[in-house]
Write a protein that holds these residues in place. Structure first.
Motif, PDB file in Angstrom:
ATOM      1  N   MET A   1      -0.372   5.117   2.963  1.00 13.50           N
ATOM      2  CA  MET A   1      -1.039   4.445   4.013  1.00 13.50           C
ATOM      3  C   MET A   1      -1.301   5.354   5.131  1.00 13.50           C
ATOM      4  SD  MET A   1       0.423   1.294   5.906  1.00 13.50           S
ATOM      5  CE  MET A   1      -0.293  -0.150   4.608  1.00 13.50           C
ATOM      6  N   ASN A   2      -2.476   5.100   5.787  1.00 11.11           N
ATOM      7  CA  ASN A   2      -2.619   5.918   6.907  1.00 11.11           C
ATOM      8  C   ASN A   2      -2.419   5.170   7.981  1.00 11.11           C
ATOM      9  OD1 ASN A   2      -3.845   7.549   8.749  1.00 11.11           O
ATOM     10  ND2 ASN A   2      -6.062   7.471   8.226  1.00 11.11           N
ATOM     11  N   PHE A   3      -1.305   5.756   8.724  1.00  7.48           N
ATOM     12  CA  PHE A   3      -0.852   5.084  10.019  1.00  7.48           C
ATOM     13  C   PHE A   3      -1.721   5.340  11.078  1.00  7.48           C
ATOM     14  CE2 PHE A   3       2.903   5.032   7.344  1.00  7.48           C
ATOM     15  CZ  PHE A   3       3.074   3.725   6.909  1.00  7.48           C
ATOM     16  N   ASN A   4      -2.565   6.156  11.014  1.00  7.70           N
ATOM     17  CA  ASN A   4      -2.929   6.871  12.339  1.00  7.70           C
ATOM     18  C   ASN A   4      -4.626   6.099  12.400  1.00  7.70           C
ATOM     19  OD1 ASN A   4      -0.942   8.706  12.743  1.00  7.70           O
ATOM     20  ND2 ASN A   4      -1.651   9.929  11.321  1.00  7.70           N
ATOM     21  N   ASP A   5      -4.829   5.366  11.667  1.00  4.42           N
ATOM     22  CA  ASP A   5      -6.225   4.769  11.458  1.00  4.42           C
ATOM     23  C   ASP A   5      -6.283   3.921  12.904  1.00  4.42           C
ATOM     24  OD1 ASP A   5      -8.305   3.551  11.120  1.00  4.42           O
ATOM     25  OD2 ASP A   5      -8.162   2.603   9.411  1.00  4.42           O
ATOM     26  N   LYS A   6      -7.337   4.244  14.045  1.00  6.92           N
ATOM     27  CA  LYS A   6      -7.372   3.512  15.157  1.00  6.92           C
ATOM     28  C   LYS A   6      -7.783   2.186  15.047  1.00  6.92           C
ATOM     29  CE  LYS A   6      -5.920   7.165  17.499  1.00  6.92           C
ATOM     30  NZ  LYS A   6      -4.385   7.268  17.673  1.00  6.92           N
ATOM     31  N   LYS A   7      -8.609   1.899  13.849  1.00  2.37           N
ATOM     32  CA  LYS A   7      -9.391   0.761  13.621  1.00  2.37           C
ATOM     33  C   LYS A   7      -8.230  -0.439  13.069  1.00  2.37           C
ATOM     34  CE  LYS A   7     -13.416   3.083  12.739  1.00  2.37           C
ATOM     35  NZ  LYS A   7     -14.456   3.412  11.669  1.00  2.37           N
ATOM     36  N   ILE A   8      -7.100  -0.076  12.973  1.00  2.00           N
ATOM     37  CA  ILE A   8      -6.086  -1.112  12.484  1.00  2.00           C
ATOM     38  C   ILE A   8      -6.074  -2.426  13.418  1.00  2.00           C
ATOM     39  CG2 ILE A   8      -3.920  -1.555  12.033  1.00  2.00           C
ATOM     40  CD1 ILE A   8      -3.203   1.194  11.334  1.00  2.00           C
ATOM     41  N   ASP A   9      -5.999  -3.610  12.874  1.00  2.00           N
ATOM     42  CA  ASP A   9      -6.303  -4.974  13.472  1.00  2.00           C
ATOM     43  C   ASP A   9      -5.006  -4.947  14.559  1.00  2.00           C
ATOM     44  OD1 ASP A   9      -5.088  -7.641  13.379  1.00  2.00           O
ATOM     45  OD2 ASP A   9      -7.204  -7.691  13.176  1.00  2.00           O
ATOM     46  N   ARG A  11      -3.163  -7.373  15.424  1.00  2.00           N
ATOM     47  CA  ARG A  11      -1.932  -7.987  14.829  1.00  2.00           C
ATOM     48  C   ARG A  11      -1.144  -7.115  13.856  1.00  2.00           C
ATOM     49  NH1 ARG A  11      -4.970 -12.750  11.947  1.00  2.00           N
ATOM     50  NH2 ARG A  11      -6.598 -10.691  11.486  1.00  2.00           N
ATOM     51  N   VAL A  12      -1.621  -6.286  13.287  1.00  2.00           N
ATOM     52  CA  VAL A  12      -1.062  -5.404  12.465  1.00  2.00           C
ATOM     53  C   VAL A  12      -0.414  -4.157  13.207  1.00  2.00           C
ATOM     54  CG1 VAL A  12      -1.556  -3.685  10.515  1.00  2.00           C
ATOM     55  CG2 VAL A  12      -2.747  -5.634  10.426  1.00  2.00           C
ATOM     56  N   ARG A  13      -1.191  -3.852  14.141  1.00  2.00           N
ATOM     57  CA  ARG A  13      -0.230  -2.983  15.090  1.00  2.00           C
ATOM     58  C   ARG A  13       0.940  -3.664  15.784  1.00  2.00           C
ATOM     59  NH1 ARG A  13      -5.746  -0.748  18.065  1.00  2.00           N
ATOM     60  NH2 ARG A  13      -4.645  -1.572  19.826  1.00  2.00           N
ATOM     61  N   ARG A  14       0.741  -4.830  16.130  1.00  2.00           N
ATOM     62  CA  ARG A  14       1.910  -5.535  16.720  1.00  2.00           C
ATOM     63  C   ARG A  14       2.851  -5.512  15.931  1.00  2.00           C
ATOM     64  NH1 ARG A  14       3.831 -10.663  17.047  1.00  2.00           N
ATOM     65  NH2 ARG A  14       4.758 -11.023  18.786  1.00  2.00           N
ATOM     66  N   THR A  52       6.051 -10.185   5.129  1.00  2.00           N
ATOM     67  CA  THR A  52       5.088  -9.324   6.101  1.00  2.00           C
ATOM     68  C   THR A  52       5.331  -8.075   6.281  1.00  2.00           C
ATOM     69  OG1 THR A  52       4.889 -11.429   7.486  1.00  2.00           O
ATOM     70  CG2 THR A  52       4.519  -9.142   8.672  1.00  2.00           C
ATOM     71  N   PHE A  53       6.752  -7.604   6.248  1.00  2.00           N
ATOM     72  CA  PHE A  53       7.216  -6.369   6.113  1.00  2.00           C
ATOM     73  C   PHE A  53       6.646  -5.521   4.867  1.00  2.00           C
ATOM     74  CE2 PHE A  53       9.820  -2.969   4.659  1.00  2.00           C
ATOM     75  CZ  PHE A  53      10.406  -2.208   5.793  1.00  2.00           C
ATOM     76  N   TYR A  54       6.963  -6.320   3.677  1.00  2.00           N
ATOM     77  CA  TYR A  54       6.426  -5.573   2.570  1.00  2.00           C
ATOM     78  C   TYR A  54       4.978  -5.599   2.337  1.00  2.00           C
ATOM     79  CZ  TYR A  54      11.164  -5.056   0.782  1.00  2.00           C
ATOM     80  OH  TYR A  54      12.592  -4.503   0.696  1.00  2.00           O
ATOM     81  N   LYS A  55       4.295  -6.470   2.955  1.00  2.00           N
ATOM     82  CA  LYS A  55       2.937  -6.313   3.148  1.00  2.00           C
ATOM     83  C   LYS A  55       2.172  -4.832   3.924  1.00  2.00           C
ATOM     84  CE  LYS A  55      -1.347  -8.925   4.959  1.00  2.00           C
ATOM     85  NZ  LYS A  55      -1.621  -9.820   5.627  1.00  2.00           N
ATOM     86  N   HIS A  56       3.251  -4.509   4.667  1.00  2.00           N
ATOM     87  CA  HIS A  56       2.519  -3.182   5.456  1.00  2.00           C
ATOM     88  C   HIS A  56       3.494  -2.091   4.932  1.00  2.00           C
ATOM     89  CE1 HIS A  56       0.219  -5.645   7.979  1.00  2.00           C
ATOM     90  NE2 HIS A  56       1.105  -6.611   7.971  1.00  2.00           N
ATOM     91  N   PHE A  57       4.613  -2.209   4.336  1.00  2.00           N
ATOM     92  CA  PHE A  57       5.460  -0.992   4.077  1.00  2.00           C
ATOM     93  C   PHE A  57       6.031  -1.176   2.655  1.00  2.00           C
ATOM     94  CE2 PHE A  57       5.453  -1.374   8.912  1.00  2.00           C
ATOM     95  CZ  PHE A  57       5.195  -0.041   9.223  1.00  2.00           C
ATOM     96  N   GLU A  58       6.186  -0.128   1.983  1.00  2.00           N
ATOM     97  CA  GLU A  58       6.837  -0.329   0.833  1.00  2.00           C
ATOM     98  C   GLU A  58       8.416  -0.403   0.923  1.00  2.00           C
ATOM     99  OE1 GLU A  58       6.027   3.330  -1.794  1.00  2.00           O
ATOM    100  OE2 GLU A  58       3.904   3.212  -0.993  1.00  2.00           O
ATOM    101  N   ASP A  59       8.908   0.186   1.893  1.00  2.00           N
ATOM    102  CA  ASP A  59      10.456   0.234   2.112  1.00  2.00           C
ATOM    103  C   ASP A  59      10.772   0.737   3.340  1.00  2.00           C
ATOM    104  OD1 ASP A  59      10.431   2.918   1.680  1.00  2.00           O
ATOM    105  OD2 ASP A  59      10.887   2.814  -0.492  1.00  2.00           O
TER     106      ASP A  59
END
Length: 191
Positions: A1-9, A11-14, A52-59
């Protein structure tokens, strides 16, 4: 996952911020080691549902990677030359240095955490030395060996520095480091 994407929504950044903040808080607690922290604890502290955690992070390791990358992004704003030639002064001006110190101190006996941090530091140093090489800096020792030596020395000295309350000024630590890696200790010896 690219965490540096400035276009992240937004709500997701929050959500990332809440989850990382919860993990920071947990890691900062005295005696709390990374390997004993659960995803449930992180979610409860962040008030974010597990799905929600697992939607964004594997672990939790993926979340740790995200958080360390946030620190790294700020650190690389120092010039390459300063990061390599003045590592302690570069660390000292680092935003949230106290938080990072607390996290590292709380996890000094956590093998998984320390292995991860060592690997991340080696990756960063490898990148820096490859960049120096691409700029025309020629090394007589293979970069992989330089990275192993440099990261080992920096990790040990940084740990000592933090454990001793940073009583030695960063500029002096850089001077000691420079002398140790660039000087023949045994010049008067017959070894």
């Amino acid at each position: 996952m690219n965490f540096n994407d400035k276009k992240i929504d937004l709500r997701v950044r929050r959500t990332y911020k809440l989850l990382w903040g919860a993990l920071e808080d947990l890691l900062s607690q005295p005696g709390q080691e990374f390997n004993s922290i659960t995803v449930n604890q992180i979610c409860e502290k962040a008030m974010v549902h597990r799905t929600t955690f697992y939607k964004h992070f594997e672990d939790k390791y993926d979340l740790l990677y995200y958080g360390i990358e946030q620190f790294h992004e700020k650190y690389v704003k120092n010039s390459l030359e300063e990061r390599v030639l003045k590592p302690f002064q570069s660390i000292e001006v680092f935003p949230n240095i106290e938080l990072l110190d607390n996290i590292v101190q709380s996890n000094k006996n956590d093998e998984i955490f320390n292995n991860y941090m060592n690997l991340r530091n080696k990756e960063a140093l490898r990148h820096d030395f490859l960049e120096l090489n691409s700029r025309g800096e020629n090394f007589t020792v293979p970069i992989e060996i330089i990275v192993e030596f440099y990261s080992g020395a920096l990790s040990s000295l940084s740990a000592w520095w933090v454990q001793n309350g940073r009583k030695v000024p960063a500029k002096q630590m850089d001077q000691y480091f420079y002398e140790m890696i660039n000087r023949e200790f045994f010049s008067s010896s017959k070894l």
